[in-house]
Design a protein around this motif. Structure first.
Motif, PDB file in Angstrom:
ATOM      1  N   ILE A  74       0.736  -1.112   0.139  1.00  0.00           N
ATOM      2  CA  ILE A  74       0.069  -0.089  -0.091  1.00  0.00           C
ATOM      3  C   ILE A  74       0.786   1.159   0.180  1.00  0.00           C
ATOM      4  CG2 ILE A  74      -1.476   1.314   1.332  1.00  0.00           C
ATOM      5  CD1 ILE A  74      -3.165  -1.196   2.045  1.00  0.00           C
ATOM      6  N   PHE A  77       1.935   1.768  -3.551  1.00  0.00           N
ATOM      7  CA  PHE A  77       0.751   2.310  -4.210  1.00  0.00           C
ATOM      8  C   PHE A  77       0.768   3.819  -3.902  1.00  0.00           C
ATOM      9  CE2 PHE A  77      -1.684  -1.698  -4.981  1.00  0.00           C
ATOM     10  CZ  PHE A  77      -1.986  -1.566  -6.428  1.00  0.00           C
ATOM     11  N   THR A 232     -14.049   9.551   7.608  1.00  0.00           N
ATOM     12  CA  THR A 232     -13.646   8.394   6.822  1.00  0.00           C
ATOM     13  C   THR A 232     -14.334   7.209   7.265  1.00  0.00           C
ATOM     14  OG1 THR A 232     -11.505   9.341   6.518  1.00  0.00           O
ATOM     15  CG2 THR A 232     -11.886   6.971   5.462  1.00  0.00           C
ATOM     16  N   TYR A 236     -16.820   4.756   5.627  1.00  0.00           N
ATOM     17  CA  TYR A 236     -16.738   3.098   5.829  1.00  0.00           C
ATOM     18  C   TYR A 236     -17.734   2.464   6.536  1.00  0.00           C
ATOM     19  CZ  TYR A 236     -15.596  -1.403   7.815  1.00  0.00           C
ATOM     20  OH  TYR A 236     -15.495  -2.556   8.085  1.00  0.00           O
ATOM     21  N   GLY A 239     -20.487   2.388   3.963  1.00  0.00           N
ATOM     22  CA  GLY A 239     -20.148   1.579   2.644  1.00  0.00           C
ATOM     23  C   GLY A 239     -19.908   2.487   1.544  1.00  0.00           C
ATOM     24  N   LEU A 241     -17.365   3.778   0.964  1.00  0.00           N
ATOM     25  CA  LEU A 241     -15.724   3.560   0.550  1.00  0.00           C
ATOM     26  C   LEU A 241     -15.990   2.504  -0.573  1.00  0.00           C
ATOM     27  CD1 LEU A 241     -13.897   3.473   3.819  1.00  0.00           C
ATOM     28  CD2 LEU A 241     -13.658   5.416   1.919  1.00  0.00           C
ATOM     29  N   ASP A 242     -16.792   1.394  -0.209  1.00  0.00           N
ATOM     30  CA  ASP A 242     -16.900   0.413  -1.341  1.00  0.00           C
ATOM     31  C   ASP A 242     -17.659   0.678  -2.549  1.00  0.00           C
ATOM     32  OD1 ASP A 242     -15.985  -1.444   0.760  1.00  0.00           O
ATOM     33  OD2 ASP A 242     -17.997  -1.369   1.504  1.00  0.00           O
ATOM     34  N   ARG A 244     -17.124   3.557  -3.749  1.00  0.00           N
ATOM     35  CA  ARG A 244     -16.039   4.390  -4.577  1.00  0.00           C
ATOM     36  C   ARG A 244     -15.544   3.374  -4.975  1.00  0.00           C
ATOM     37  NH1 ARG A 244     -14.964   7.778  -7.299  1.00  0.00           N
ATOM     38  NH2 ARG A 244     -12.874   8.693  -7.479  1.00  0.00           N
ATOM     39  N   VAL A 245     -14.777   2.320  -4.385  1.00  0.00           N
ATOM     40  CA  VAL A 245     -14.035   1.311  -5.238  1.00  0.00           C
ATOM     41  C   VAL A 245     -14.823   0.719  -6.439  1.00  0.00           C
ATOM     42  CG1 VAL A 245     -13.010  -0.948  -4.898  1.00  0.00           C
ATOM     43  CG2 VAL A 245     -12.912   0.699  -3.022  1.00  0.00           C
ATOM     44  N   GLU A 246     -16.049   0.563  -6.384  1.00  0.00           N
ATOM     45  CA  GLU A 246     -16.778   0.056  -7.404  1.00  0.00           C
ATOM     46  C   GLU A 246     -16.920   0.914  -8.430  1.00  0.00           C
ATOM     47  OE1 GLU A 246     -18.209  -2.961  -8.324  1.00  0.00           O
ATOM     48  OE2 GLU A 246     -16.989  -3.574  -6.541  1.00  0.00           O
ATOM     49  N   VAL A 248     -14.780   3.235  -9.160  1.00  0.00           N
ATOM     50  CA  VAL A 248     -13.686   3.417  -9.967  1.00  0.00           C
ATOM     51  C   VAL A 248     -13.164   2.303 -10.891  1.00  0.00           C
ATOM     52  CG1 VAL A 248     -10.693   3.458  -9.651  1.00  0.00           C
ATOM     53  CG2 VAL A 248     -12.565   4.775  -8.242  1.00  0.00           C
ATOM     54  N   LEU A 249     -13.389   1.110 -10.379  1.00  0.00           N
ATOM     55  CA  LEU A 249     -13.331  -0.017 -11.147  1.00  0.00           C
ATOM     56  C   LEU A 249     -14.100   0.139 -12.347  1.00  0.00           C
ATOM     57  CD1 LEU A 249     -13.465  -3.347  -8.761  1.00  0.00           C
ATOM     58  CD2 LEU A 249     -11.570  -2.528 -10.241  1.00  0.00           C
ATOM     59  N   GLU A 251     -14.902   2.875 -14.129  1.00  0.00           N
ATOM     60  CA  GLU A 251     -14.367   3.815 -14.844  1.00  0.00           C
ATOM     61  C   GLU A 251     -12.979   3.173 -15.437  1.00  0.00           C
ATOM     62  OE1 GLU A 251     -13.590   7.821 -13.583  1.00  0.00           O
ATOM     63  OE2 GLU A 251     -15.128   7.380 -11.858  1.00  0.00           O
ATOM     64  N   ILE A 252     -12.436   2.443 -14.665  1.00  0.00           N
ATOM     65  CA  ILE A 252     -11.188   1.955 -15.587  1.00  0.00           C
ATOM     66  C   ILE A 252     -11.666   0.800 -16.675  1.00  0.00           C
ATOM     67  CG2 ILE A 252      -9.209   0.210 -14.988  1.00  0.00           C
ATOM     68  CD1 ILE A 252      -9.063   1.122 -12.160  1.00  0.00           C
ATOM     69  N   ARG A 253     -12.675  -0.006 -16.337  1.00  0.00           N
ATOM     70  CA  ARG A 253     -13.242  -0.626 -17.240  1.00  0.00           C
ATOM     71  C   ARG A 253     -13.580  -0.123 -18.648  1.00  0.00           C
ATOM     72  NH1 ARG A 253     -16.209  -3.561 -13.589  1.00  0.00           N
ATOM     73  NH2 ARG A 253     -15.181  -5.327 -12.844  1.00  0.00           N
TER      74      ARG A 253
ATOM     75  N   GLU B  45       1.915  -5.175  -7.578  1.00  0.00           N
ATOM     76  CA  GLU B  45       1.293  -4.600  -6.447  1.00  0.00           C
ATOM     77  C   GLU B  45       0.108  -5.109  -6.331  1.00  0.00           C
ATOM     78  OE1 GLU B  45       2.375  -0.307  -6.770  1.00  0.00           O
ATOM     79  OE2 GLU B  45       4.246  -0.803  -6.499  1.00  0.00           O
ATOM     80  N   ILE B 138      -8.666  -6.880 -15.189  1.00  0.00           N
ATOM     81  CA  ILE B 138      -8.698  -5.634 -15.986  1.00  0.00           C
ATOM     82  C   ILE B 138      -7.139  -5.446 -16.601  1.00  0.00           C
ATOM     83  CG2 ILE B 138      -8.936  -2.956 -16.338  1.00  0.00           C
ATOM     84  CD1 ILE B 138     -11.318  -3.377 -14.295  1.00  0.00           C
ATOM     85  N   PHE B 211      -6.488   6.493 -11.677  1.00  0.00           N
ATOM     86  CA  PHE B 211      -7.690   5.630 -11.230  1.00  0.00           C
ATOM     87  C   PHE B 211      -7.093   4.600 -10.099  1.00  0.00           C
ATOM     88  CE2 PHE B 211     -10.021   6.212 -15.216  1.00  0.00           C
ATOM     89  CZ  PHE B 211     -11.002   7.084 -14.693  1.00  0.00           C
ATOM     90  N   GLU B 212      -5.966   4.296 -10.416  1.00  0.00           N
ATOM     91  CA  GLU B 212      -5.160   3.354  -9.460  1.00  0.00           C
ATOM     92  C   GLU B 212      -5.296   3.872  -8.020  1.00  0.00           C
ATOM     93  OE1 GLU B 212      -1.028   2.857 -10.211  1.00  0.00           O
ATOM     94  OE2 GLU B 212      -0.635   2.929  -8.254  1.00  0.00           O
ATOM     95  N   PRO B 218      -9.461   4.331  -1.156  1.00  0.00           N
ATOM     96  CA  PRO B 218     -10.700   4.205  -0.620  1.00  0.00           C
ATOM     97  C   PRO B 218     -10.633   2.408   0.041  1.00  0.00           C
ATOM     98  CG  PRO B 218     -11.707   4.239  -2.736  1.00  0.00           C
ATOM     99  CD  PRO B 218      -9.997   4.751  -2.354  1.00  0.00           C
ATOM    100  N   SER B 222     -10.865   0.919   3.698  1.00  0.00           N
ATOM    101  CA  SER B 222     -11.656   0.124   4.195  1.00  0.00           C
ATOM    102  C   SER B 222     -10.938  -1.151   4.982  1.00  0.00           C
ATOM    103  CB  SER B 222     -12.510  -0.597   3.001  1.00  0.00           C
ATOM    104  OG  SER B 222     -12.975   0.295   2.322  1.00  0.00           O
TER     105      SER B 222
END
Lengths: 261, 429
Positions: A74, A77, A232, A236, A239, A241-242, A244-246, A248-249, A251-253, B45, B138, B211-212, B218, B222
């Motif tokens: 992390i 990242f 935060t 959390y 939900g 945060l989750d 948000r994760v979805e 972003v995923l 958007e990446i797709r 990663e 992805i 995006f990463e 988040p 989490s």
């Protein structure tokens, strides 16, 4: 194997065959058999205890190790993404400290109070098993020599010196056997009685080590919270945060490099 | 591989070879190269994150399982053992009924804990591992696009090389002119293809990296809260352990020593237990971690930890396991050879502990005149206020020491004065 050892083995093997064939009477010792069964029960349980004690330490280590690697990842990242806001740093530090201070600090007490006593206790077993084997050998010897005497009494040999020699042999074998047997019958129960006082303290120590680990782990982890935004936690809990994760995923797709080409 | 794919592979082979050995003109786009490198990092990663999260949940589960099994094994040992199971009269009251009760209580607490943690761990599964997994999927697709770009690049370089060769050829025949025309067309086509993919990746990879960041932040938060919850639950549940059987006021080692008494010696007096095989040498020094805990017990049991600690110079605590049996009059040091004949399990298990420090030979009496110096055999990091840190090989001036190397000595290094364990150093002869 030495020559005399080999001879002994051969003699014993013969006696055992004769015993199976009903030619030699077998001595039964109920007292010993009972104690032996009790000992076996204890041995199995103690070995299991040893296994679990080791397994606990291993999984504790595995947990902190994977935690540390997660923290590293992390942090990497975050570093790439250019947001060193201190969260990933403090998280990494908390996790590292947990490993370096708490886990390693409890390592010593765990070894001295839990692992080593148990392992030591289990280390007695090979010796005892050796003694049990030896007693069995002596018993076979005794039975063998006795059968010889019996045979000579029933069917006297031409050589009159044979009987006294055999009797003497039987007497020696009996003594050797009895010494071993008495030792086992008196000492096995003693050891079995000692198992509770011997191993019980380790149980208490284990529980206490866990208590301390849990308390310290929580307090270390809780410290990271101050680096996170106040809301935060609510995010959390709700939900967000989750979500948000979805998002972003998703958007990446949508990027065309992700398969839409 | 499809037939078409195979054909392409074959035509590209010579250029692939050239690229490998850096022959001829090769296209290199520094921006893309950098983006590619970052992309690879991202992939690794993400994979690490996923794997370790999985391992983490697994480890917590197995930890709890071991706890349960441990207490079960204890209960098994506490039960009265009869040699004749079928005969109820043969059960003598020799077990440890209170211990069994404690085991059962403990087990039920841990089971409860496991139940409570289950949704928490499942959440890690659903909210961390799954998204990470999806991201990996992805990434695989992106990887495919990147491969395509590499192929296009190969084509591009290949066509250009052909064109160049034809252009450089003197006395072109009609056939050559035709080929040249075709090559020009090919180059045109390949350039377009290559540029399309190259530009696409160059614009979109940075977007992916952005995006990463949005993704990991988040996710990490989490994960953190889930972890915090896990530890909180562990802490709460364990804290509520109220089993009268355990003396929770005493610290770990103190209670252990107290409860244990001389059972080990008793057991090893039995002739069937050959202590010479089991009994090893004294513990390899003192693990520095142990000393830390004994010196600053976090619980309120400081006074009970080491009754003899009243002196200024507290000796590093012995591990009660072996030492009580071997305690010799202070000042007398067993020669190392006396005990090393056997290989005790303890050393095998000692894993991370420091190697057994050899006993220094007492060269002087305790009244020896200063200055006396010692050489550090191991690194030592201060564990408490007033400790002296040093590195292996440092020469420390002795301020005060005893004959017993298992005690804490006082010394001076680089102008700093402090205490340190005597078995971490060697006396200068």
């Amino acid at each position: 194997m030495s020559w005399s050892g080999f001879k002994k083995n051969l003699n014993r093997a013969t006696t055992q065959v004769m015993m199976k064939a009903g030619q030699v009477e077998k001595t039964n010792d109920r007292d010993f058999e009972t104690e032996l069964r009790r000992y076996r029960t204890m041995e199995t349980a103690a070995m299991k205890l040893q296994k679990e004690a080791r397994g606990y330490l291993d999984s504790l280590r595995a947990m902190t190790a994977s935690q540390m690697r997660i923290a590293e990842t992390i942090d990497a990242f975050y570093g790439d993404a250019g947001t060193r806001d201190g969260v990933s740093r403090s998280y990494k530090k908390a996790v590292d400290d947990l490993d370096a201070e708490t886990v390693k600090a409890l390592d010593g007490p765990y070894r001295t109070c839990v692992l080593e006593p148990i392992e030591r206790f289990c280390a007695y077993f090979p010796d005892i098993n050796e003694c049990i084997k030896k007693r069995q050998h002596k018993l076979t010897d005794y039975d063998g020599t006795r059968a010889k005497v019996k045979k000579l009494v029933e069917k006297p040999d031409k050589d009159v010196t044979k009987l006294p020699t055999a009797e003497k042999e039987a007497e020696t074998a009996k003594q050797a056997y009895e010494v071993m047997n008495d030792q086992m019958v008196t000492e096995l129960p003693q050891l079995i009685d000692l198992r509770v006082p011997y191993l019980d303290p380790s149980f208490e120590a284990l529980v206490k080590i866990q208590l301390r680990f849990c308390a310290e782990a929580y307090s270390r982890m809780a410290q990271v919270q101050q680096y996170l935004d106040k809301d935060t936690r609510d995010q959390y809990a709700e939900g967000q945060l989750d979500a948000r994760v979805e998002e972003v995923l998703h958007e990446i797709r949508n990027l065309s490099i992700a398969g839409t080409v | 591989m499809s037939w078409k794919g195979f054909q392409k592979g074959v035509t590209r082979a010579p250029q692939t070879f050239k690229q490998k050995f850096n022959i001829g003109e090769l296209t290199k786009d520094p921006i893309y190269v950098d983006a590619e490198r970052r992309f690879e990092e991202l992939e690794q990663e993400t994979k690490r994150l996923k794997d370790n999260s999985e391992r983490y949940t697994g480890a917590i589960n197995s930890m709890l399982n071991h706890q349960i099994e441990f207490s079960k094994a204890c209960a098994e040992l506490y039960k009265p053992i009869s040699g004749r199971m079928s005969d109820p009269d043969s059960f003598v009251q020799e077990g440890n009924p209170e211990g069994i009760r404690a085991c059962e209580e403990y087990e039920s607490i841990v089971r409860d804990l496991q139940e409570t943690l289950k949704p928490e761990l499942e959440m890690i599964e659903a909210r961390v591992i799954k998204p990470a997994d999806e991201l990996l999927e992805i990434i695989k697709l992106v990887q495919k696009t990147a491969n395509k770009r590499d192929h296009k690049q190969l084509d591009y370089d290949r066509r250009r090389a052909t064109l160049k060769k034809l252009q450089e050829k003197k006395d072109k025949t009609l056939k050559d002119e035709k080929a040249l025309y075709k090559a020009e067309n090919d180059v045109e086509q390949a350039t377009q293809d290559f540029n399309y993919f190259n530009d696409l990746l160059k614009t979109e990879l940075p977007q992916l990296f952005r995006f990463e960041r949005d993704f990991i932040s988040p996710l990490f938060q989490s994960f953190y809260y889930m972890q915090l919850n896990v530890f909180y639950t562990l802490h709460e549940k364990m804290q509520s352990i109220d089993i009268g059987y355990f003396d929770l006021a005493l610290d770990i080692e103190g209670a252990f020593a107290k409860k244990r008494g001389d059972v080990q010696e008793q057991a090893e007096k039995l002739s069937i237990v050959r202590p010479k095989a089991a009994a090893g040498k004294p513990k390899p020094g003192i693990s520095k971690y142990v000393s830390k805990y004994a010196k600053n017990p976090t619980s309120s049991s400081a006074s009970t930890a080491n009754p003899e600690d009243g002196i200024d110079n507290p000796p590093p605590p012995y591990s009660p396991v072996t030492h009580s049996s071997l305690s010799s009059p202070s000042g007398h040091l067993a020669p190392p050879g006396a005990a090393t004949g056997s290989t005790p399990l303890s050393t095998a298990a000692a894993g991370k502990a420091k190697p057994p420090p050899p006993k220094p030979k007492p060269r002087r009496l305790s009244g020896a005149p200063p200055p006396e110096t010692v050489t550090a055999l191991y690194d030592y990091e201060a564990q408490a206020e007033g400790d002296l840190s040093f590195l292996t090989g440092d020469v420390i001036e002795i301020i005060q020491r005893s004959e017993n190397s298992n005690e804490w000595w006082t010394g001076k290094l680089n102008g700093k004065q402090g205490k340190f364990p005597g078995n971490y150093v060697q006396l200068k002869s």
